[in-house]
Design a protein around this motif. Structure first.
Motif, PDB file in Angstrom:
ATOM      1  N   LEU A 153     -25.091  75.049   6.951  1.00 28.74           N
ATOM      2  CA  LEU A 153     -24.500  74.014   7.814  1.00 28.74           C
ATOM      3  C   LEU A 153     -25.356  73.797   9.050  1.00 28.74           C
ATOM      4  O   LEU A 153     -25.557  72.659   9.481  1.00 28.74           O
ATOM      5  CB  LEU A 153     -23.083  74.412   8.226  1.00 28.74           C
ATOM      6  CG  LEU A 153     -21.997  74.438   7.157  1.00 28.74           C
ATOM      7  CD1 LEU A 153     -20.650  74.745   7.800  1.00 28.74           C
ATOM      8  CD2 LEU A 153     -21.926  73.112   6.410  1.00 28.74           C
ATOM      9  N   SER A 154     -25.862  74.905   9.615  1.00 30.63           N
ATOM     10  CA  SER A 154     -26.649  74.770  10.848  1.00 30.63           C
ATOM     11  C   SER A 154     -27.941  74.004  10.594  1.00 30.63           C
ATOM     12  O   SER A 154     -28.362  73.190  11.421  1.00 30.63           O
ATOM     13  CB  SER A 154     -26.952  76.158  11.426  1.00 30.63           C
ATOM     14  OG  SER A 154     -27.649  76.949  10.478  1.00 30.63           O
TER      15      SER A 154
ATOM     16  N   ALA B 206     -27.031  70.381  10.263  1.00 27.63           N
ATOM     17  CA  ALA B 206     -26.651  69.843  11.573  1.00 27.63           C
ATOM     18  C   ALA B 206     -27.888  69.528  12.406  1.00 27.63           C
ATOM     19  O   ALA B 206     -27.965  68.480  13.058  1.00 27.63           O
ATOM     20  CB  ALA B 206     -25.750  70.847  12.301  1.00 27.63           C
TER      21      ALA B 206
ATOM     22  N   LEU C  88     -22.122  71.252  14.522  1.00 23.28           N
ATOM     23  CA  LEU C  88     -21.774  72.086  13.378  1.00 23.28           C
ATOM     24  C   LEU C  88     -20.371  71.766  12.867  1.00 23.28           C
ATOM     25  O   LEU C  88     -20.138  71.689  11.648  1.00 23.28           O
ATOM     26  CB  LEU C  88     -21.870  73.561  13.775  1.00 23.28           C
ATOM     27  CG  LEU C  88     -21.988  74.581  12.658  1.00 23.28           C
ATOM     28  CD1 LEU C  88     -23.228  74.338  11.834  1.00 23.28           C
ATOM     29  CD2 LEU C  88     -21.999  75.992  13.242  1.00 23.28           C
TER      30      LEU C  88
ATOM     31  N   SER D 267     -19.186  70.420   9.102  1.00 26.00           N
ATOM     32  CA  SER D 267     -18.172  71.147   8.333  1.00 26.00           C
ATOM     33  C   SER D 267     -17.007  70.241   7.950  1.00 26.00           C
ATOM     34  O   SER D 267     -16.541  70.244   6.803  1.00 26.00           O
ATOM     35  CB  SER D 267     -17.665  72.341   9.147  1.00 26.00           C
ATOM     36  OG  SER D 267     -16.669  73.040   8.445  1.00 26.00           O
TER      37      SER D 267
END
Length: 300
Positions: free
Chosen positions: A20-21, A24, A31, A35
């Motif tokens: 996810l990071s 992002a 973040l 999500s």
């Protein structure tokens, strides 16, 4: 629930980044936003798209099935964006890394279209792809079959490159009849040399030979094509290289097709010169999708 295009963009970013990071950072989003969009997309699809692990996000079977459709939408959106942008002069040099067979048989025959559209754009074409490391920023973008694992790059799957088993009419005319149950036990083969033994085409031929030596091993695809045309033996070749040269396909689907990736340095995505070349490559591969995959005869 309807699928939102922005959620698909986030989905592809997570697939490519693996976290996810990473997604992002690539999309310049928070973040929590990334999500939420993944959760919203999963709700719309009615299935989990990722396995959440300690090391990152791994795409599920349902997620893998969505990737190609999402990439098709991404390609269409990028193409549309390129056509509606205000016209302005594109200048400068773009360094493109690609395989020699893509350069000579796909890109160069159509390059005049790009030159007519952008006469002040210079293309620096690098075909020695083994010397090009996108992690070191040796090229602005690349058209390749190997998916890079490192570097701050953006990936887009444009299509697939199909392979078949080919022979020249002269070779097939004098070919010995195979023994029962062993289709190629009396055939001579042209294949990759030792340094390329990891390639899928080399592995396929090695399994067929079962310890027999090839009639010719080489370090380039061009010499394999030439050897096959000369009637020296059978070779595993991309359909788009073999068919225009009058070679005969003995097996059209060997199960070793490869994806074609457009790889772009992420911080150059908004560069007009890089966007111009990337758009040209996207259109070119999509126009020749069936030709490259081997599902039809024809070409650029």
């Amino acid at each position: 629930m309807a699928v939102v295009w922005d959620d698909l963009k986030v989905f592809l970013a997570v697939v490519r980044a693996g976290t996810l990071s990473g997604a992002a950072a690539q999309l310049h989003l928070g973040l929590a936003t990334v999500s939420r969009r993944i959760e919203r997309l999963e709700a719309a699809m009615g299935a989990p798209l990722f396995l959440r692990t300690q090391t990152g996000y791994r795409v599920t079977e349902d997620g893998a099935a969505l990737v190609e459709r999402a990439e098709d939408m991404e390609a269409a959106a990028n193409s549309l964006a390129g056509h509606v942008q205000p016209s302005r002069e594109v200048t400068g040099t773009v360094r493109l890394a690609t395989a020699e067979n893509f350069a000579t048989d796909l890109i160069l025959p159509a390059l005049g279209r790009l030159q007519e559209r952008h006469p002040k754009l210079c293309l620096d074409l690098v075909t020695d792809v083994r010397s090009v490391n996108l992690h070191r920023r040796d090229a602005d973008l690349a058209l390749r079959m190997v998916k890079p694992e490192r570097g701050h790059v953006t990936l887009q799957r444009l299509g697939r490159l199909g392979y078949g088993l080919y022979g020249a009419p002269t070779y097939l005319a004098r070919r010995a009849a195979p023994a029962d149950g062993a289709a190629f036990d009396r055939d001579r083969f042209i294949m990759w040399g030792e340094g390329h033994a990891h390639l899928a085409a080399a592995i396929w031929v090695e399994q067929v030979l079962q310890g027999r030596p090839p009639v010719l091993s080489t370090t380039s695809l061009a010499t394999q094509v030439a050897g096959c045309v000369a009637g020296l033996g059978l070779a595993v070749l991309p359909h788009f290289l073999a068919r225009p040269r009058g070679l005969v396909c003995l097996r059209a689907d060997l199960g070793i097709d490869q994806p074609v990736w457009l790889v772009t340095q992420t911080d150059l995505l908004q560069s007009p010169r890089v966007r111009a070349v990337a758009g040209f490559l996207r259109d070119l591969v999509m126009e020749n999708h069936s030709y490259l995959a081997g599902t039809m005869a024809g070409g650029a």
